[in-house]
Design a protein around this motif. Structure first.
Motif, mmCIF file in Angstrom:
data_model
loop_
_atom_site.group_PDB
_atom_site.id
_atom_site.type_symbol
_atom_site.label_atom_id
_atom_site.label_comp_id
_atom_site.label_asym_id
_atom_site.label_seq_id
_atom_site.Cartn_x
_atom_site.Cartn_y
_atom_site.Cartn_z
ATOM 1 N N LYS A 113 12.572 13.597 -10.120
ATOM 2 C CA LYS A 113 13.441 13.697 -10.354
ATOM 3 C C LYS A 113 14.874 12.911 -9.496
ATOM 4 O O LYS A 113 14.765 13.843 -8.544
ATOM 5 C CB LYS A 113 14.082 15.190 -10.551
ATOM 6 C CG LYS A 113 14.704 15.532 -11.817
ATOM 7 C CD LYS A 113 15.063 16.828 -12.583
ATOM 8 C CE LYS A 113 16.576 16.286 -13.630
ATOM 9 N NZ LYS A 113 16.080 18.293 -14.069
ATOM 10 N N VAL A 136 12.021 11.776 -13.997
ATOM 11 C CA VAL A 136 13.395 11.548 -14.672
ATOM 12 C C VAL A 136 14.665 11.266 -13.713
ATOM 13 O O VAL A 136 14.754 11.763 -12.618
ATOM 14 C CB VAL A 136 13.765 13.177 -15.422
ATOM 15 C CG1 VAL A 136 15.270 13.327 -15.649
ATOM 16 C CG2 VAL A 136 12.512 13.477 -16.312
ATOM 17 N N GLU A 187 18.617 11.306 -13.638
ATOM 18 C CA GLU A 187 20.045 11.222 -14.108
ATOM 19 C C GLU A 187 21.087 10.850 -13.414
ATOM 20 O O GLU A 187 21.540 11.216 -12.200
ATOM 21 C CB GLU A 187 19.859 12.864 -14.009
ATOM 22 C CG GLU A 187 19.235 13.221 -15.247
ATOM 23 C CD GLU A 187 18.655 14.693 -15.673
ATOM 24 O OE1 GLU A 187 19.726 15.187 -14.763
ATOM 25 O OE2 GLU A 187 18.199 15.480 -16.493
ATOM 26 N N ASN A 188 22.016 9.956 -14.142
ATOM 27 C CA ASN A 188 23.457 9.721 -13.311
ATOM 28 C C ASN A 188 23.503 9.280 -12.011
ATOM 29 O O ASN A 188 23.556 9.579 -11.594
ATOM 30 C CB ASN A 188 24.109 11.019 -13.810
ATOM 31 C CG ASN A 188 25.294 11.128 -13.203
ATOM 32 O OD1 ASN A 188 26.087 9.929 -13.651
ATOM 33 N ND2 ASN A 188 26.067 11.995 -12.431
ATOM 34 N N THR A 196 22.928 6.231 -15.863
ATOM 35 C CA THR A 196 21.921 5.223 -14.903
ATOM 36 C C THR A 196 22.229 4.484 -14.871
ATOM 37 O O THR A 196 22.487 3.080 -16.867
ATOM 38 C CB THR A 196 20.707 5.927 -14.937
ATOM 39 O OG1 THR A 196 21.054 7.558 -14.853
ATOM 40 C CG2 THR A 196 19.951 5.796 -13.621
ATOM 41 N N THR A 221 11.586 8.731 -18.267
ATOM 42 C CA THR A 221 12.943 8.856 -18.695
ATOM 43 C C THR A 221 14.323 8.799 -18.279
ATOM 44 O O THR A 221 14.328 8.854 -16.758
ATOM 45 C CB THR A 221 12.981 10.611 -19.327
ATOM 46 O OG1 THR A 221 12.123 10.853 -19.982
ATOM 47 C CG2 THR A 221 14.483 10.560 -20.083
ATOM 48 N N VAL A 222 14.838 7.925 -18.053
ATOM 49 C CA VAL A 222 16.153 6.995 -17.802
ATOM 50 C C VAL A 222 17.661 7.192 -18.564
ATOM 51 O O VAL A 222 17.650 6.157 -19.677
ATOM 52 C CB VAL A 222 15.922 5.594 -17.146
ATOM 53 C CG1 VAL A 222 17.066 5.335 -16.251
ATOM 54 C CG2 VAL A 222 15.150 5.145 -16.259
ATOM 55 N N ASP A 223 18.854 8.120 -18.199
ATOM 56 C CA ASP A 223 19.576 8.036 -19.016
ATOM 57 C C ASP A 223 20.639 6.995 -19.642
ATOM 58 O O ASP A 223 20.435 6.464 -18.625
ATOM 59 C CB ASP A 223 20.112 10.121 -19.229
ATOM 60 C CG ASP A 223 21.092 9.686 -17.717
ATOM 61 O OD1 ASP A 223 21.279 9.052 -16.581
ATOM 62 O OD2 ASP A 223 21.406 11.397 -16.906
ATOM 63 N N HIS A 224 21.383 7.562 -20.297
ATOM 64 C CA HIS A 224 22.634 6.481 -20.597
ATOM 65 C C HIS A 224 23.906 6.073 -18.912
ATOM 66 O O HIS A 224 24.325 5.160 -19.363
ATOM 67 C CB HIS A 224 23.050 6.075 -21.337
ATOM 68 C CG HIS A 224 24.019 7.235 -22.247
ATOM 69 N ND1 HIS A 224 23.670 9.304 -21.505
ATOM 70 C CD2 HIS A 224 25.351 7.338 -22.029
ATOM 71 C CE1 HIS A 224 24.236 9.661 -22.115
ATOM 72 N NE2 HIS A 224 25.731 9.549 -21.781
#
Length: 355
Positions: free
Chosen positions: A280, A263, A265-266, A250, A245-248
């Motif tokens: 993570k 995971v 994030e940011n 990043t 999972t790579v958030d928006h």
């Protein structure tokens, strides 16, 4: 044809990592160096491999198992002490029988494999064919002097005045003639039976010993800089694959692999790089030519051109580069007194800090 894979040795140049782990299992792009060698052996059409093990034998057995995952049938051959490469041939006599074989040092890394060497050995009959590569500083290696037809005239170990720039790579092919050679030689000054002495014995006694030049990239991964360079070479070939999972928030650029369960994030990911399963990464920068193992944690950190092994964490530290971080290591920013470094470091470690 069989394979004899050497996975013993103490890995003194990679301490303290190799105090608790086999040097052949140090990962390159999150895969142990030894695996690349076993895959190269399989791809050359060999199905039976004997693996010489030493003090880290139990770990090697756990990692390789019965060899079926590599398409190999594996026999383990314990060596009670590191008594030399020729000694490995001596104790593997029963396994090898009268078959020709390739001897592969398990900490060697060859991008293009050994199929060409094995094919050449089978096509042109000889008693030994040795893999060679040109190097900039041959005095740090075993060096081969060749005749006009590519036959090997003489071998020298780390000569002060090298006769050529051709270094001996840790992969050899032998006929059963080598068994007599290893019985005839005597231990060197360092108390080991040297394979170079056995090959020289073949040459001196009229046997045919020929050469085969490496066509691609080769490294002995016994030093930190060589492992990092191998990591770079492998990562140059990766293709983007995001199973985690790579958030928006990043930013991702270049070829990036994010394994399942990871995971991010940011953060900023600038490939080529690999992030292992269940890792993570939060508010961090991971730069080119970096491999992060599985189950790791990075928070408010910056790292590039480095390898981080499984289960380790880096928090509040920038910037880490040209580094190899072992398993289950904690790297964090010091708190309390300013301009103070707080360290707990094992034997034979090397630490560089800014002043």
């Amino acid at each position: 044809m069989k394979a004899l894979v050497l996975a013993g040795g103490r890995g003194t140049r990679l301490r303290p990592l190799t105090h608790t782990s086999a040097k052949q299992l140090v990962p390159v792009a999150n895969k142990p160096v030894l695996y690349y060698g076993l895959e190269a052996i399989r791809d050359a059409g060999i199905t039976h491999a004997g693996i010489i093990t030493g003090d880290t034998g139990a770990e090697v057995r756990r990692a390789v198992g019965d060899g079926s995952r590599f398409g190999l049938e594996v026999t383990y051959i314990p060596q009670e002490a590191p008594l030399g490469l020729a000694h490995c041939v001596l104790i593997a006599r029963e396994f090898l029988g009268e078959d020709p074989f390739v001897m592969y040092l398990g900490d060697n890394f060859l991008v293009d494999g050994i199929a060409g060497l094995v094919e050449s050995f089978g096509r042109h009959a000889c008693d030994a064919r040795i893999l060679l590569t040109k190097v900039a500083e041959p005095r740090f290696y075993g060096v081969a002097e060749l005749g006009q037809a590519g036959e090997i005239l003489r071998l020298e170990e780390k000569p002060e005045h090298p006769r050529s720039d051709l270094a001996i790579v840790g992969v050899y092919t032998f006929s059963p003639s080598i068994h007599r050679a290893v019985r005839e030689i005597r231990p060197s000054a360092r108390g080991e039976l040297e394979i170079t002495d056995a090959i020289q014995w073949l040459i001196d006694n009229g046997y045919s010993v020929r050469s085969h030049l490496v066509s691609g990239y080769w490294r002995d991964t016994g030093r930190l800089r060589d492992i990092l360079e191998c990591n770079r070479i492998v990562l140059e070939r990766v293709e983007t694959r995001v199973a985690g999972t790579v958030d928006h928030l990043t930013e991702v650029s270049g070829r990036v692999v994010v394994e399942a369960g990871a995971v991010v994030e940011n953060s900023v990911l600038r490939g080529p790089l690999v992030i292992g399963a269940d890792t993570k990464i939060v508010s961090s920068y991971v730069g080119p030519f970096t491999s992060i193992g599985s189950g790791c944690a990075l928070r408010n950190a910056e790292i590039e051109y480095s390898i981080v092994l499984d289960g380790s964490s880096v928090e509040g530290v920038s910037r880490i580069a040209h580094s190899l971080i072992g398993r289950n290591v904690e790297v964090s920013r010091a708190t309390g007194v300013s301009n103070t470094h707080e360290l707990m470091v094992g034997d034979h470690s090397r630490i560089q800090v800014s002043t």
